[in-house]
Design an enzyme around this catalytic site. Structure first.
Site, PDB file in Angstrom:
ATOM      1  N   ASP A   1       0.876  -1.160   0.000  1.00 16.29           N
ATOM      2  CA  ASP A   1       0.000   0.000   0.000  1.00 16.29           C
ATOM      3  C   ASP A   1       0.927   1.228   0.000  1.00 16.29           C
ATOM      4  O   ASP A   1       2.105   1.102   0.345  1.00 16.29           O
ATOM      5  CB  ASP A   1      -0.857  -0.064   1.274  1.00 16.29           C
ATOM      6  CG  ASP A   1      -1.514   1.247   1.592  1.00 16.29           C
ATOM      7  OD1 ASP A   1      -2.185   1.801   0.706  1.00 16.29           O
ATOM      8  OD2 ASP A   1      -1.364   1.731   2.729  1.00 16.29           O
TER       9      ASP A   1
ATOM     10  N   ASP B   1      -0.030   5.058   1.003  1.00 15.24           N
ATOM     11  CA  ASP B   1      -0.253   6.006   2.103  1.00 15.24           C
ATOM     12  C   ASP B   1      -0.077   5.326   3.463  1.00 15.24           C
ATOM     13  O   ASP B   1      -0.789   4.368   3.773  1.00 15.24           O
ATOM     14  CB  ASP B   1      -1.669   6.576   2.032  1.00 15.24           C
ATOM     15  CG  ASP B   1      -1.880   7.502   0.836  1.00 15.24           C
ATOM     16  OD1 ASP B   1      -1.068   8.400   0.634  1.00 15.24           O
ATOM     17  OD2 ASP B   1      -2.878   7.307   0.115  1.00 15.24           O
TER      18      ASP B   1
ATOM     19  N   SER C   1      -2.490   0.884  -4.647  1.00 11.03           N
ATOM     20  CA  SER C   1      -2.941   2.013  -3.823  1.00 11.03           C
ATOM     21  C   SER C   1      -4.282   2.536  -4.298  1.00 11.03           C
ATOM     22  O   SER C   1      -4.551   2.552  -5.500  1.00 11.03           O
ATOM     23  CB  SER C   1      -1.896   3.133  -3.929  1.00 11.03           C
ATOM     24  OG  SER C   1      -2.403   4.341  -3.412  1.00 11.03           O
TER      25      SER C   1
ATOM     26  N   LYS D   1      -7.547  -4.325  -3.720  1.00  9.58           N
ATOM     27  CA  LYS D   1      -6.135  -4.730  -3.567  1.00  9.58           C
ATOM     28  C   LYS D   1      -5.965  -6.217  -3.851  1.00  9.58           C
ATOM     29  O   LYS D   1      -4.953  -6.638  -4.380  1.00  9.58           O
ATOM     30  CB  LYS D   1      -5.695  -4.388  -2.157  1.00  9.58           C
ATOM     31  CG  LYS D   1      -6.073  -2.971  -1.743  1.00  9.58           C
ATOM     32  CD  LYS D   1      -4.893  -2.084  -1.680  1.00  9.58           C
ATOM     33  CE  LYS D   1      -5.296  -0.686  -1.249  1.00  9.58           C
ATOM     34  NZ  LYS D   1      -4.165   0.021  -0.673  1.00  9.58           N
TER      35      LYS D   1
ATOM     36  N   ASP E   1      -1.844  -0.772   5.865  1.00  9.78           N
ATOM     37  CA  ASP E   1      -2.058  -0.210   7.203  1.00  9.78           C
ATOM     38  C   ASP E   1      -3.516   0.112   7.557  1.00  9.78           C
ATOM     39  O   ASP E   1      -3.781   0.580   8.662  1.00  9.78           O
ATOM     40  CB  ASP E   1      -1.204   1.052   7.390  1.00  9.78           C
ATOM     41  CG  ASP E   1      -1.718   2.224   6.573  1.00  9.78           C
ATOM     42  OD1 ASP E   1      -2.269   1.983   5.475  1.00  9.78           O
ATOM     43  OD2 ASP E   1      -1.577   3.363   7.023  1.00  9.78           O
TER      44      ASP E   1
HETATM   45 ZN    ZN Z   1     -10.980  -6.185  -2.476  1.00  9.61          ZN
END
Ligand code: ZN
Length: 225
Positions: A19, A21, A103, A157, A180
């Site tokens: 990820d 951020d 991201s 993701k 996170d």
């Molecule tokens: Zn998903």
């Protein structure tokens, strides 16, 4: 040495997805941009709306209409990388990993971070830009609609982890995913090894058992094979 790494990677293909951020950079691009242009209250209102993640991404992009490409580039430039991210990426590369960013921020920002860290792949939302200015429209890759994922965010993701693993010929059990927040849960649960780095919400804290509580990305390597 380089030859050795290439040979090792040919034998044991692996893939690490990060990820951006809060995981690779010390902050959130959307907040940095919103702070700078006095849009923070409006962004927070969208985030508190309870709308699905992808609908929030669309509404937040609309708030940034009229800003320039350079505004986004300057904002991402102003956010420092997480401690030891360079060393962590270098170590993973040495272990034969293909490495990238998945991201729900913007390609303009994630691409810049990927370039800084010389990464292999990026998935993020694409802000539409006309004559150097953000139009307020955003192309969202989604993916949850295709695999039935629960996340409903602008960049699923899990879908993209599976996509890149397939693209690089890496079995899913040889993948590492690091994030996170709750938006990373679907990827972290699908990866061979999923790590919560400085988890920000109770959802991810409850969903993931491998947790790095210190702000030092090198600690992630403890879990990497
Ligand atoms: Zn998903």
């Amino acid at each position: 040495m380089l030859l050795f790494f290439q040979r090792a990677s040919a034998l044991l293909p692996k893939l690490a997805a990060f990820d951006m951020d809060g995981t690779l950079i010390q902050g959130r691009l959307v907040f940095a941009l919103a702070d700078q242009f006095n849009l923070s209250d409006k962004v927070r209102t969208v985030q508190a709306s309870g709308a699905a993640g992808y609908e929030q991404t669309s509404a937040i992009a609309a708030l940034f209409a009229g800003l320039t490409r350079k505004d986004v580039e300057d904002a991402i430039e102003s956010i420092p990388l997480i401690k030891n991210s360079d060393q962590t990426i270098a170590a993973l590369r040495g272990m034969g990993y293909k490495i990238g960013i998945i991201s729900d921020s913007y390609t303009l920002a994630a691409g810049a971070v990927a370039e800084r860290l010389q990464l292999d792949f990026v998935a993020a939302n694409e802000l539409q830009i006309e004559n150097g200015r953000i139009t307020g429209r955003v192309d969202m890759p989604l993916g949850w609609d295709r695999i039935g994922c629960f996340c409903k965010i602008s960049v699923c993701k899990r879908y993209h982890l599976e996509k890149f693993a397939d693209q690089f010929g890496v079995p899913i059990e040889n993948t590492l995913a690091v994030g996170d927040t709750k938006s990373d849960i679907c990827m972290i649960q699908r990866a061979g090894v999923g790590v919560a780095f400085m988890p920000k919400d109770s959802e991810i804290r409850n969903a993931v058992d491998k947790i790095v509580p210190e702000c030092d990305l090198l600690e992630v390597l403890e879990f990497a094979a």
